[in-house]
Design a protein around this motif. Structure first.
Motif, PDB file in Angstrom:
ATOM      1  N   LYS A 262      10.714  18.363   1.291  1.00  0.00           N
ATOM      2  CA  LYS A 262      12.184  18.404   1.979  1.00  0.00           C
ATOM      3  C   LYS A 262      12.211  18.455   3.416  1.00  0.00           C
ATOM      4  N   PRO A 263      12.560  17.626   3.825  1.00  0.00           N
ATOM      5  CA  PRO A 263      13.246  16.463   3.149  1.00  0.00           C
ATOM      6  C   PRO A 263      12.277  15.562   2.734  1.00  0.00           C
ATOM      7  N   PRO A 264      12.706  14.484   1.582  1.00  0.00           N
ATOM      8  CA  PRO A 264      11.662  13.701   1.187  1.00  0.00           C
ATOM      9  C   PRO A 264      11.013  12.898   2.173  1.00  0.00           C
ATOM     10  N   VAL A 265       9.848  12.184   1.979  1.00  0.00           N
ATOM     11  CA  VAL A 265       9.109  11.326   2.735  1.00  0.00           C
ATOM     12  C   VAL A 265       8.716  10.110   2.174  1.00  0.00           C
ATOM     13  N   TYR A 266       9.060   9.107   2.477  1.00  0.00           N
ATOM     14  CA  TYR A 266       8.987   7.824   1.800  1.00  0.00           C
ATOM     15  C   TYR A 266       7.914   6.744   2.786  1.00  0.00           C
ATOM     16  N   LEU A 267       7.486   5.939   2.088  1.00  0.00           N
ATOM     17  CA  LEU A 267       6.505   4.833   2.739  1.00  0.00           C
ATOM     18  C   LEU A 267       7.454   3.768   3.584  1.00  0.00           C
ATOM     19  N   LYS A 268       6.642   3.310   4.801  1.00  0.00           N
ATOM     20  CA  LYS A 268       7.383   2.497   5.585  1.00  0.00           C
ATOM     21  C   LYS A 268       6.560   1.563   6.010  1.00  0.00           C
ATOM     22  N   PRO A 269       6.797   0.381   6.412  1.00  0.00           N
ATOM     23  CA  PRO A 269       5.969  -0.792   6.917  1.00  0.00           C
ATOM     24  C   PRO A 269       4.903  -0.260   7.820  1.00  0.00           C
ATOM     25  N   GLY A 270       3.756  -0.646   7.633  1.00  0.00           N
ATOM     26  CA  GLY A 270       2.568  -0.200   8.653  1.00  0.00           C
ATOM     27  C   GLY A 270       1.883   1.006   8.095  1.00  0.00           C
ATOM     28  N   ASP A 271       2.420   1.834   7.114  1.00  0.00           N
ATOM     29  CA  ASP A 271       1.539   2.920   6.642  1.00  0.00           C
ATOM     30  C   ASP A 271       0.365   2.445   5.995  1.00  0.00           C
ATOM     31  N   VAL A 272      -0.433   3.264   5.718  1.00  0.00           N
ATOM     32  CA  VAL A 272      -1.740   3.145   5.300  1.00  0.00           C
ATOM     33  C   VAL A 272      -2.041   4.326   4.113  1.00  0.00           C
ATOM     34  N   VAL A 273      -2.107   3.861   2.644  1.00  0.00           N
ATOM     35  CA  VAL A 273      -2.420   4.957   1.644  1.00  0.00           C
ATOM     36  C   VAL A 273      -3.839   4.765   1.323  1.00  0.00           C
ATOM     37  N   GLU A 274      -4.267   5.966   1.138  1.00  0.00           N
ATOM     38  CA  GLU A 274      -5.669   5.965   0.529  1.00  0.00           C
ATOM     39  C   GLU A 274      -5.752   7.113  -0.286  1.00  0.00           C
ATOM     40  N   LEU A 275      -6.611   6.728  -1.589  1.00  0.00           N
ATOM     41  CA  LEU A 275      -6.645   7.741  -2.842  1.00  0.00           C
ATOM     42  C   LEU A 275      -7.847   7.500  -3.153  1.00  0.00           C
ATOM     43  N   GLY A 276      -8.218   8.502  -4.124  1.00  0.00           N
ATOM     44  CA  GLY A 276      -9.470   8.295  -4.935  1.00  0.00           C
ATOM     45  C   GLY A 276      -9.581   9.354  -6.037  1.00  0.00           C
ATOM     46  N   ILE A 277     -10.569   9.176  -7.032  1.00  0.00           N
ATOM     47  CA  ILE A 277     -10.782  10.173  -8.000  1.00  0.00           C
ATOM     48  C   ILE A 277     -12.448  10.231  -8.311  1.00  0.00           C
ATOM     49  N   ASP A 278     -12.555  11.185  -8.364  1.00  0.00           N
ATOM     50  CA  ASP A 278     -14.104  11.545  -8.677  1.00  0.00           C
ATOM     51  C   ASP A 278     -14.727  10.330  -9.557  1.00  0.00           C
ATOM     52  N   GLY A 279     -15.804   9.653  -9.211  1.00  0.00           N
ATOM     53  CA  GLY A 279     -16.495   8.928 -10.034  1.00  0.00           C
ATOM     54  C   GLY A 279     -15.931   7.508 -10.283  1.00  0.00           C
ATOM     55  N   LEU A 280     -14.724   7.321  -9.705  1.00  0.00           N
ATOM     56  CA  LEU A 280     -13.825   6.358  -9.831  1.00  0.00           C
ATOM     57  C   LEU A 280     -13.658   5.568  -8.305  1.00  0.00           C
ATOM     58  N   GLY A 281     -14.262   5.632  -7.265  1.00  0.00           N
ATOM     59  CA  GLY A 281     -14.023   5.277  -6.220  1.00  0.00           C
ATOM     60  C   GLY A 281     -12.968   5.610  -5.433  1.00  0.00           C
ATOM     61  N   THR A 282     -12.559   4.829  -4.292  1.00  0.00           N
ATOM     62  CA  THR A 282     -11.293   5.034  -3.555  1.00  0.00           C
ATOM     63  C   THR A 282     -10.687   3.433  -3.552  1.00  0.00           C
ATOM     64  N   SER A 283      -9.439   3.610  -2.921  1.00  0.00           N
ATOM     65  CA  SER A 283      -8.775   2.479  -2.823  1.00  0.00           C
ATOM     66  C   SER A 283      -7.829   2.680  -1.460  1.00  0.00           C
ATOM     67  N   ARG A 284      -7.412   1.529  -0.978  1.00  0.00           N
ATOM     68  CA  ARG A 284      -6.662   1.659   0.515  1.00  0.00           C
ATOM     69  C   ARG A 284      -5.591   0.391   0.242  1.00  0.00           C
ATOM     70  N   GLN A 285      -4.359   1.021   0.509  1.00  0.00           N
ATOM     71  CA  GLN A 285      -3.335   0.055   0.522  1.00  0.00           C
ATOM     72  C   GLN A 285      -2.432  -0.095   1.953  1.00  0.00           C
ATOM     73  N   GLN A 286      -2.336  -0.946   2.264  1.00  0.00           N
ATOM     74  CA  GLN A 286      -1.541  -0.892   3.754  1.00  0.00           C
ATOM     75  C   GLN A 286      -0.117  -1.486   3.119  1.00  0.00           C
ATOM     76  N   VAL A 287       1.034  -0.903   3.837  1.00  0.00           N
ATOM     77  CA  VAL A 287       2.459  -1.206   3.096  1.00  0.00           C
ATOM     78  C   VAL A 287       2.993  -2.104   4.201  1.00  0.00           C
ATOM     79  N   GLN A 288       3.606  -3.024   3.567  1.00  0.00           N
ATOM     80  CA  GLN A 288       4.122  -4.070   4.116  1.00  0.00           C
ATOM     81  C   GLN A 288       5.518  -4.204   3.526  1.00  0.00           C
ATOM     82  N   ALA A 289       6.661  -4.722   4.509  1.00  0.00           N
ATOM     83  CA  ALA A 289       8.036  -4.817   4.179  1.00  0.00           C
ATOM     84  C   ALA A 289       8.029  -6.103   3.353  1.00  0.00           C
TER      85      ALA A 289
END
Length: 285
Positions: free
Chosen positions: A254-281
């Motif tokens: 509040k207020p909402p936050v959304y992805l914009k070009p140049g942002d970097v998203v990283e995520l992971g789950i135990d035992g399943l590794g991690t990933s990384r995505q760069q945001v592009q227009a």
């Protein structure tokens, strides 16, 4: 086992991870697709890896990874499957699973770019546990569901909230855009995970932790979901079920936050590794 697919888009070759090292198994001669899973491919692959121990070509860290599963017949997703996420979006926790589909053309590798669609201003993130089906499943009993699971993977259920919630109709139109399903890095067979109901899953944007949850808080657990879905559609080998996301999506701020070009998203789950995505227009080179 932990399965990977490596190489350029639409030209991926099969591989495995052994002792944290990536190996090429293209000599195995099969992609990780519906036919592979349907015909006992996991057992054949395990035998091939064992027979060729010490002789498999090593892959470098620079190799591109694709989705660990070749394009499936369908990607089925579960909405609002964590109480905290339902509450942050202002929704009532469901009494039955909410189903929607992602297009198979949204499937990309774990570290590929996320492309913000044309005219999008509300592209959002969702870390999720994905289940990969191992054999044809129709009217499966919950007690037997484990027999139908090939393994698990990390999934970012990227979502365009305006398309999803403000354009009428179902959620699907905000879920299936190109690049909206980064999956991987690995498909881990069930024996690789100690307890699928106790996995930490997390996601950060530009280094700021946004989601930090646990599969303990799933409203509908994996066996129930496999059984439930199989009452409405036949699940084919290689199909992906994405099980929902915990609190911390952009829509919930509040207020909402959304992805914009140049942002970097990283995520992971135990035992399943991690990933990384760069945001592009859209249209950006």
């Amino acid at each position: 086992m932990k399965l990977i697919r490596h190489g350029q888009p639409d030209q991926e070759q099969p591989g495995v991870i052994l002792n944290d090292q990536k190996y090429d198994v293209s000599a195995f001669g099969e992609d990780y697709n519906e036919a592979f899973f349907a015909t006992g491919g996991l057992a054949r692959l395990a035998a091939f890896v064992q027979a060729n121990e010490g002789q498999l070509p090593l892959l470098g860290d620079e190799v591109r990874l694709g989705s660990p599963v070749a394009r499936p017949s369908k990607i089925v997703c579960i909405g609002l499957n964590y109480v905290d996420h339902a509450r942050e979006t202002g929704a009532t926790p469901p009494t039955e699973p909410i189903l929607f589909m992602k297009s198979t053309t949204s499937l990309v590798g774990p570290n590929d770019n996320i492309i913000i669609p044309r005219n999008s201003v509300k592209t959002d993130w969702e870390v999720e546990l994905a289940v990969v089906i191992g054999k044809r499943a129709s009217y499966v009993e919950e007690a037997d569901a484990a027999d139908y699971i090939a393994g698990y993977a990390l999934h970012n259920d990227v979502s365009e909230r305006e398309f999803q919630l403000e354009r009428g109709g179902t959620w699907d139109k905000g879920k299936g855009c190109d690049t909206f399903a980064p999956v991987g890095p690995v498909l881990a067979t069930p024996d690789e995970l100690a307890d699928v109901n106790n996995l930490r899953l997390w996601l950060s944007v530009n280094g700021q932790m946004m989601q930090d949850g646990t599969t303990q808080n799933l409203i509908f657990k994996v066996p129930y979901l496999v059984s439930y879905l199989s009452q409405f559609m036949t699940l084919l080998p290689g199909d992906i079920i994405s099980t929902g996301t915990p609190a911390g999506v952009g829509l919930g701020f509040k207020p909402p936050v959304y992805l914009k070009p140049g942002d970097v998203v990283e995520l992971g789950i135990d035992g399943l590794g991690t990933s990384r995505q760069q945001v592009q227009a859209y249209g950006q080179n």
